[in-house]
Design a protein around this motif. Structure first.
Motif, PDB file in Angstrom:
ATOM      1  N   PHE A  12     -85.833  14.347  39.153  1.00 35.02           N
ATOM      2  CA  PHE A  12     -85.157  15.322  40.180  1.00 35.02           C
ATOM      3  C   PHE A  12     -84.387  16.064  39.466  1.00 35.02           C
ATOM      4  O   PHE A  12     -83.610  16.339  40.341  1.00 35.02           O
ATOM      5  N   LEU A  15     -84.511  19.907  40.207  1.00 33.07           N
ATOM      6  CA  LEU A  15     -84.464  20.515  41.744  1.00 33.07           C
ATOM      7  C   LEU A  15     -82.894  21.066  41.875  1.00 33.07           C
ATOM      8  O   LEU A  15     -81.985  20.684  41.731  1.00 33.07           O
ATOM      9  N   LYS A  17     -79.947  20.670  45.076  1.00 32.25           N
ATOM     10  CA  LYS A  17     -79.708  19.807  45.884  1.00 32.25           C
ATOM     11  C   LYS A  17     -79.380  19.494  47.491  1.00 32.25           C
ATOM     12  O   LYS A  17     -78.422  20.159  48.215  1.00 32.25           O
ATOM     13  N   GLU A  20     -83.567  18.275  51.895  1.00 30.30           N
ATOM     14  CA  GLU A  20     -84.861  18.350  52.089  1.00 30.30           C
ATOM     15  C   GLU A  20     -85.265  17.075  51.159  1.00 30.30           C
ATOM     16  O   GLU A  20     -86.038  16.051  50.734  1.00 30.30           O
ATOM     17  N   VAL A  21     -84.622  17.690  49.619  1.00 31.38           N
ATOM     18  CA  VAL A  21     -84.935  17.230  48.539  1.00 31.38           C
ATOM     19  C   VAL A  21     -84.380  15.748  48.274  1.00 31.38           C
ATOM     20  O   VAL A  21     -84.740  14.869  47.573  1.00 31.38           O
ATOM     21  N   LYS A  25     -86.253  12.434  47.800  1.00 27.68           N
ATOM     22  CA  LYS A  25     -85.881  11.126  46.356  1.00 27.68           C
ATOM     23  C   LYS A  25     -85.663   9.622  47.393  1.00 27.68           C
ATOM     24  O   LYS A  25     -86.291   8.706  46.410  1.00 27.68           O
ATOM     25  N   LEU A  69     -93.148  18.318  49.196  1.00 29.22           N
ATOM     26  CA  LEU A  69     -92.475  18.403  48.600  1.00 29.22           C
ATOM     27  C   LEU A  69     -92.701  19.794  47.408  1.00 29.22           C
ATOM     28  O   LEU A  69     -92.000  21.040  46.477  1.00 29.22           O
ATOM     29  N   VAL A  72     -90.855  23.183  47.539  1.00 31.37           N
ATOM     30  CA  VAL A  72     -89.770  23.409  46.650  1.00 31.37           C
ATOM     31  C   VAL A  72     -90.545  23.790  45.643  1.00 31.37           C
ATOM     32  O   VAL A  72     -89.239  23.889  44.233  1.00 31.37           O
TER      33      VAL A  72
END
Length: 372
Positions: A12, A15, A17, A20-21, A25, A69, A72
């Motif tokens: 991660f 990606l 921050k 959603e992320v 995670k 994701l 994203v």
């Protein structure tokens, strides 16, 4: 589980921050933990269990749809953001420190250049040998030439890092923590250099006062005293200018993520229906002043404003000042040389360097809005 945590962080780290992320995670970690505990309860060895967990949950592309994701990852692939690794961050800091050292050394030589003629001219007067006067003048021009060369060359040391200003870049959480730690560790050293530099600039006049009052010897009062003043001032300015180099590099790197995500938020607002001035207020609340000014530059240039003549004297003066401020130390050097050569006030013109070092930040913030 520490191995799994580290592997999850590496998955991660590139990606953004966002909530959603981070939610995805946490969900993936919970899944990996459950699987790991299940395998251990079945009698699997720790290393074997870790290998199975990573092989089953280690491909983020395959899990993206289930974790929500997909968008994203698609946006990340199509984005022009550049990832800056920890090694690159270290290399950038070293480059900035080297650049600041060369710049400081160039300034030191420019301030020191009059010390030679002053000292050697007093020796020539005392001994009657005019050769010393010629050597002193040669020393002045040689120091000035080498100093200017160092100042000009310093601009090329960080040329390869110009992409940090030209395109969105970002760093991962591990690099952020590392840079913050390094920044904290160097604060004491930087403060010490700055304090000693200011102290030397202040006490630089003491040799002139003391030697002139204590000794009635021309070669000491007229030569050694003033040359010591220039030497102390040169070293003091060197320390003042050099002290902020490393801290400036850390601040630049730590601001990368803020600029990247601010631009993304800005773009979302820019693509939304226009709400006029109310829209810029929302952007300011979310992203801060920097993005608001960027938005105004991009979107409000044609907003209902009175037409201004592009050839107006006031605008030309402002643009000229901005150009001068962008090349700050070159501008200071030009002022120093012109002032010193035309007035021949070498005994006082060096004051421009400590003043320039102290006033640099407020001047740049006033004329450039702190973006330089």
């Amino acid at each position: 589980m520490d191995t799994i945590k580290k592997y999850l962080e590496s998955m991660f780290e590139h990606l953004p921050k966002t909530l959603e992320v981070m939610r995805a995670k946490d969900e993936l970690y919970s899944m990996m933990e459950d699987k790991y505990n299940e395998l251990i309860s079945e009698g699997k060895k720790e290393n074997e269990a870790i290998g199975i967990v990573i092989s089953e949950f280690g491909n983020l592309d395959e899990l993206a749809e289930g974790l929500g994701l997909s968008k994203v990852l698609d946006d990340l692939v199509s984005s022009d953001r550049r990832y800056v690794s920890r090694q690159e961050a270290d290399d950038y800091v070293d480059a900035v420190v080297s650049r600041r050292f060369m710049l400081s050394l160039g300034i030191l030589l420019c301030i020191l250049s009059p010390a030679g003629p002053i000292l050697l001219d007093s020796i020539a007067t005392a001994t009657g040998l005019n050769l010393f006067t010629g050597i002193g003048v040669a020393f002045l021009f040689l120091c000035a030439a080498v100093g200017v060369g160092f100042i000009v060359f310093s601009n090329y040391i960080t040329k390869s890092w110009s992409f940090l200003n030209k395109q969105p870049c970002y760093i991962d959480d591990e690099t952020i923590d590392y840079l913050k730690s390094e920044k904290e560790e160097c604060q004491t050293g930087n403060g010490m250099l700055l304090a000693v530099g200011i102290m030397l600039c202040i006490v630089s006049v003491i040799p002139v006062i003391v030697l002139d009052a204590a000794l009635n010897v021309p070669i000491i009062s007229d030569g050694v005293g003033p040359s010591m003043m220039f030497t102390l001032a040169a070293v003091g300015v060197f320390l003042i200018v050099f002290s902020s180099g490393r801290n400036k590099a850390y601040k630049k790197l730590l601001s990368l993520n803020k600029k990247v995500f601010a631009r993304e938020i800005l773009q979302q607002f820019a693509d939304a229906p226009d709400n006029g001035p109310e829209k810029s207020v929302k952007i300011e609340r979310v992203t801060g002043e920097v993005v608001e000014s960027d938005y105004k530059d991009a979107s409000y240039s044609s907003y209902d404003k009175p037409e201004q003549s592009s050839d107006s004297t006031e605008k030309k003066v402002k643009n000229f000042i901005k150009v001068m401020v962008k090349d700050y130390w070159k501008s200071v050097l030009c002022i120093y040389i012109i002032w010193s050569f035309f007035t021949f006030s070498w005994g006082s013109s060096w004051v421009i360097w400590p003043l320039a070092a102290i006033l640099r930040k407020p001047i740049e913030q006033y004329f450039l809005g702190g973006k330089h």
